[in-house]
Design a protein around this motif. Structure first.
Motif, mmCIF file in Angstrom:
data_model
loop_
_atom_site.group_PDB
_atom_site.id
_atom_site.type_symbol
_atom_site.label_atom_id
_atom_site.label_comp_id
_atom_site.label_asym_id
_atom_site.label_seq_id
_atom_site.Cartn_x
_atom_site.Cartn_y
_atom_site.Cartn_z
ATOM 1 N N LEU A 328 -10.510 -15.049 57.917
ATOM 2 C CA LEU A 328 -10.408 -14.842 56.474
ATOM 3 C C LEU A 328 -11.331 -15.784 55.726
ATOM 4 C CD1 LEU A 328 -6.516 -14.636 56.361
ATOM 5 C CD2 LEU A 328 -8.098 -12.705 56.165
ATOM 6 N N ARG A 329 -11.862 -15.290 54.650
ATOM 7 C CA ARG A 329 -12.734 -16.091 53.803
ATOM 8 C C ARG A 329 -11.878 -16.861 52.805
ATOM 9 N NH1 ARG A 329 -15.510 -15.254 49.098
ATOM 10 N NH2 ARG A 329 -17.538 -16.294 48.926
ATOM 11 N N ASP A 330 -12.211 -18.106 52.604
ATOM 12 C CA ASP A 330 -11.470 -18.956 51.680
ATOM 13 C C ASP A 330 -11.927 -18.645 50.252
ATOM 14 O OD1 ASP A 330 -9.835 -20.810 50.613
ATOM 15 O OD2 ASP A 330 -10.857 -22.569 51.413
ATOM 16 N N GLY A 331 -11.069 -17.950 49.501
ATOM 17 C CA GLY A 331 -11.412 -17.572 48.145
ATOM 18 C C GLY A 331 -11.561 -16.076 48.034
ATOM 19 N N GLU A 332 -12.757 -15.621 47.724
ATOM 20 C CA GLU A 332 -13.024 -14.188 47.571
ATOM 21 C C GLU A 332 -12.836 -13.462 48.902
ATOM 22 O OE1 GLU A 332 -17.152 -12.927 46.813
ATOM 23 O OE2 GLU A 332 -16.405 -12.280 44.863
ATOM 24 N N THR A 333 -12.387 -12.214 48.864
ATOM 25 C CA THR A 333 -12.149 -11.473 50.097
ATOM 26 C C THR A 333 -13.478 -11.102 50.754
ATOM 27 O OG1 THR A 333 -12.171 -9.295 49.039
ATOM 28 C CG2 THR A 333 -10.067 -10.471 49.112
ATOM 29 N N GLU A 334 -13.431 -10.944 52.071
ATOM 30 C CA GLU A 334 -14.634 -10.567 52.807
ATOM 31 C C GLU A 334 -15.104 -9.171 52.413
ATOM 32 O OE1 GLU A 334 -16.001 -9.552 57.363
ATOM 33 O OE2 GLU A 334 -14.522 -11.138 57.044
ATOM 34 N N ARG A 335 -14.176 -8.276 52.126
ATOM 35 C CA ARG A 335 -14.562 -6.914 51.775
ATOM 36 C C ARG A 335 -15.480 -6.892 50.557
ATOM 37 N NH1 ARG A 335 -9.097 -3.511 51.460
ATOM 38 N NH2 ARG A 335 -8.600 -5.243 50.067
ATOM 39 N N LEU A 336 -15.158 -7.696 49.540
ATOM 40 C CA LEU A 336 -15.982 -7.726 48.331
ATOM 41 C C LEU A 336 -17.347 -8.336 48.625
ATOM 42 C CD1 LEU A 336 -16.269 -7.164 45.356
ATOM 43 C CD2 LEU A 336 -15.156 -9.360 44.865
ATOM 44 N N ALA A 337 -17.363 -9.406 49.430
ATOM 45 C CA ALA A 337 -18.639 -10.036 49.773
ATOM 46 C C ALA A 337 -19.516 -9.088 50.575
ATOM 47 C CB ALA A 337 -18.381 -11.323 50.558
ATOM 48 N N LEU A 338 -18.921 -8.340 51.496
ATOM 49 C CA LEU A 338 -19.682 -7.376 52.286
ATOM 50 C C LEU A 338 -20.222 -6.253 51.405
ATOM 51 C CD1 LEU A 338 -17.668 -6.900 55.615
ATOM 52 C CD2 LEU A 338 -20.011 -7.725 55.371
ATOM 53 N N TYR A 339 -19.403 -5.785 50.485
ATOM 54 C CA TYR A 339 -19.835 -4.716 49.582
ATOM 55 C C TYR A 339 -21.018 -5.185 48.733
ATOM 56 C CZ TYR A 339 -19.479 -0.860 46.230
ATOM 57 O OH TYR A 339 -19.741 0.238 45.451
ATOM 58 N N ASP A 340 -20.913 -6.401 48.197
ATOM 59 C CA ASP A 340 -22.002 -6.940 47.384
ATOM 60 C C ASP A 340 -23.275 -7.095 48.219
ATOM 61 O OD1 ASP A 340 -20.339 -7.019 45.212
ATOM 62 O OD2 ASP A 340 -19.865 -9.153 45.410
ATOM 63 N N ALA A 341 -23.113 -7.539 49.480
ATOM 64 C CA ALA A 341 -24.272 -7.694 50.354
ATOM 65 C C ALA A 341 -24.911 -6.340 50.636
ATOM 66 C CB ALA A 341 -23.850 -8.361 51.664
ATOM 67 N N ALA A 342 -24.074 -5.311 50.843
ATOM 68 C CA ALA A 342 -24.606 -3.971 51.089
ATOM 69 C C ALA A 342 -25.369 -3.443 49.874
ATOM 70 C CB ALA A 342 -23.467 -3.022 51.449
ATOM 71 N N ILE A 343 -24.837 -3.670 48.677
ATOM 72 C CA ILE A 343 -25.528 -3.238 47.451
ATOM 73 C C ILE A 343 -26.891 -3.920 47.351
ATOM 74 C CG2 ILE A 343 -25.497 -3.436 44.936
ATOM 75 C CD1 ILE A 343 -23.777 -1.172 45.832
ATOM 76 N N ARG A 344 -26.948 -5.207 47.672
ATOM 77 C CA ARG A 344 -28.234 -5.927 47.607
ATOM 78 C C ARG A 344 -29.236 -5.347 48.610
ATOM 79 N NH1 ARG A 344 -24.732 -10.428 47.121
ATOM 80 N NH2 ARG A 344 -24.986 -10.907 49.350
ATOM 81 N N LEU A 345 -28.722 -4.969 49.792
ATOM 82 C CA LEU A 345 -29.600 -4.410 50.818
ATOM 83 C C LEU A 345 -30.156 -3.043 50.425
ATOM 84 C CD1 LEU A 345 -27.640 -5.362 54.083
ATOM 85 C CD2 LEU A 345 -29.825 -6.308 53.324
ATOM 86 N N MET A 346 -29.550 -2.373 49.445
ATOM 87 C CA MET A 346 -30.040 -1.064 49.002
ATOM 88 C C MET A 346 -31.335 -1.177 48.202
ATOM 89 S SD MET A 346 -28.101 1.236 50.264
ATOM 90 C CE MET A 346 -28.885 2.579 49.380
ATOM 91 N N GLY A 347 -31.690 -2.361 47.760
ATOM 92 C CA GLY A 347 -32.963 -2.565 47.063
ATOM 93 C C GLY A 347 -33.038 -1.780 45.768
ATOM 94 N N THR A 348 -34.101 -0.972 45.636
ATOM 95 C CA THR A 348 -34.339 -0.230 44.393
ATOM 96 C C THR A 348 -33.298 0.859 44.148
ATOM 97 O OG1 THR A 348 -35.831 1.277 45.585
ATOM 98 C CG2 THR A 348 -36.829 -0.643 44.501
ATOM 99 N N GLN A 349 -32.560 1.249 45.193
ATOM 100 C CA GLN A 349 -31.527 2.269 45.028
ATOM 101 C C GLN A 349 -30.182 1.687 44.607
ATOM 102 O OE1 GLN A 349 -31.864 4.361 48.969
ATOM 103 N NE2 GLN A 349 -31.930 6.181 47.676
#
Length: 507
Positions: A328-349
């Motif tokens: 478990l991640r201390d603080g924010e949930t891992e699901r939200l961090a993973l989702y944000d990371a995936a959005i960043r990986l989408m680049g221009t899309q």
């Protein structure tokens, strides 16, 4: 030793145990028996009082009883006994003025017998040491019931050259010994000690006052034809003239006096989750932590018994149970961090994907708000959507799309959302999320591979440093207990690590 040689050696040991059986040595423990008897009498007097008044006293007393049964090392190697004994005495003292004479006498007896446990070295430990000395310090292994037991027994026995392991550690290191001494009632030990042994002989050492002495069996034993039960040879040593349990096993089984969480039913009647709400169960974790675990599909865990590179996994939420370790991640949930990371990986899309996700989720939420959950499920069932149990979860911002392509397409058509425009964007985001998850898993594997996993099994929790944005402060922690009751909580509160003293006496 090669894997084939090791496998042959284990088959030989299994065959030998099937012939000779296992020993169960019940050791007379007058002080432990007196405490057990006093605790049973008190429990029978107060078990119908659900006010919570007795939680701290009974929690400490059950923990003290458990430790006396599984950690029989001399008191100089077991300072927790003094701590628990003092806590029992303090809690009993606070309660005496508020109860009647009969319960007051029972409280006095519990406090007095608990104090005696902190003044006398356990006879069980002396008998165990004598047996190990006779069979040979270097050829024997002592099996502890859990990580804390292994740590305490190790401090005591390591200077004599005696190996001390938990069952999982023994399996992981694949060490072979002539004789194993399992310390504590057999019900606390995995069946693999008997069904897949790494030793030529096995003896359980238990306090005579613990009534359940059944030997665990393999879950497959009931399905196999002609499987003979493991023979058990019983021995009783020491003074067993102390009090026997106050009540019968049927009325007051051993499980009643084991450390356990106290769960209070919610006052509010059950209802459907509203907007931005989820149904969740409270999970108590090692280290004084807790989370509210929703019905999402997967959650990250770690298995310290697996080889390097295979320890970090994603397990089904329904398979989460006491004993497994969650990451478990201390603080924010891992699901939200993973989702944000995936959005960043989408680049221009990224902006197009985020808008597409918001569009179909808002449409589904609108149907729930307008017609209610029962109507939504009924209509989707008519269309042939299969995972109706997951429909409510599909609204969650971090859940990219339903797993089933067919369910997703049917849902989008029903919502009036363009399938051809939404489907490929959701698939692309899902791939990026998987990529981000794999990247994090690899970093977690590296961190765990460099960590002291013996400390994780001993303490029940361990903090890791992961060098990735949003993932610093990852904690591996053992599940201690799961609430049988469902709570309706805000979505952003689910899976967030918090502190909770309810597990104080469960470790």
């Amino acid at each position: 030793m090669t894997r084939v040689e090791l496998l042959n050696a284990r088959y030989e040991r299994s065959a030998a145990l099937a012939v000779s059986g296992v020993e169960l040595v019940a050791v007379g423990e007058p002080h432990g028996a007196a405490f057990d008897d006093a605790l049973r009498k008190l429990f029978l007097l107060v078990r119908d009082d659900m006010s919570g008044l007795w939680d701290d006293l009974l929690g400490a007393a059950k923990a003290l009883r458990w430790r006396h049964a599984t950690q029989p090392q001399p008191l100089q190697f077991n300072p927790a006994v003094q701590q628990m004994s003092a806590t029992v005495a303090a809690e009993a003292s606070m309660l005496r003025p508020a109860v009647g004479s009969e319960v007051r006498e029972a409280l006095t007896a519990v406090a007095a017998t608990a104090a005696a446990l902190a003044e006398h070295d356990p006879f069980l430990g002396a008998a165990l040491f004598e047996a190990i000395e006779e069979s040979g310090f270097l050829t024997s292994v002592v099996i502890g019931a859990n990580g804390a037991a292994v740590a305490g027994l190790t401090n005591w026995l390591t200077p004599f050259g005696v190996a001390v392991y938990s069952t999982s550690q023994l399996v992981r290191e694949q060490r072979l010994f002539e004789r194993a001494y399992a310390v504590g009632p057999p019900r606390f030990m995995p069946a693999s000690l008997v069904t897949a042994p790494l030793t030529e002989a096995l003896s359980y050492y238990v306090p005579a006052w613990f009534s359940d002495r059944s030997i665990p069996r393999s879950p497959l034993a009931d399905l196999a034809e002609g499987t003979p039960p493991i023979k058990r040879r019983d021995f009783v040593i020491g003074d067993t003239s102390s009090p026997t349990p106050t009540d019968s096993e049927e009325t007051l089984p051993e499980t009643t006096l084991l450390p356990a969480a106290v769960w209070i039913p919610p006052d509010a009647p059950s209802r459907e989750p509203g907007r931005d709400e989820v149904a969740a169960r409270r999970v108590l974790l090692s280290g004084g932590y807790a989370i509210l675990l929703d019905d999402g599909e997967r959650i990250r865990s770690v298995d310290p018994t697996q080889p390097g590179g295979e320890r970090v996994t994603n397990v089904d939420v329904k398979s989460v149970r006491p004993g497994i370790y969650l990451l478990l991640r201390d603080g924010e949930t891992e699901r939200l961090a993973l989702y944000d990371a995936a959005i960043r990986l989408m680049g221009t899309q990224a902006s197009a994907v985020a808008a597409s996700q918001a569009r179909w989720k808002a449409a589904l939420q609108s149907r729930f708000d307008q017609y209610g959950q029962a109507w939504v499920l009924r209509e989707l069932s008519k269309l042939g959507v299969r995972r109706l149990d997951r429909v409510r979860a599909w609204i969650e911002p971090t859940l990219v799309r339903p797993r089933s392509h067919r369910d997703f397409a049917l849902l989008l058509e029903w919502l009036g959302v363009p399938v051809n425009a939404t489907f490929p964007l959701a698939n692309a985001l899902n791939k990026k999320r998987s990529q981000a998850s794999v990247n994090i898993a690899e970093q977690l594997e590296d961190a765990i591979g460099a960590a002291d996993l013996a400390a994780l099994e001993r303490d029940g929790h361990l903090r890791f440093a992961v060098q990735s944005a949003g993932f610093r402060g990852v904690i591996a922690t053992r599940v201690l207990s799961i609430s049988p009751y469902v709570e309706i909580v805000l979505r952003h509160d689910a899976r967030v690590l918090s502190t909770d003293r309810s597990a104080t006496w469960l470790e």
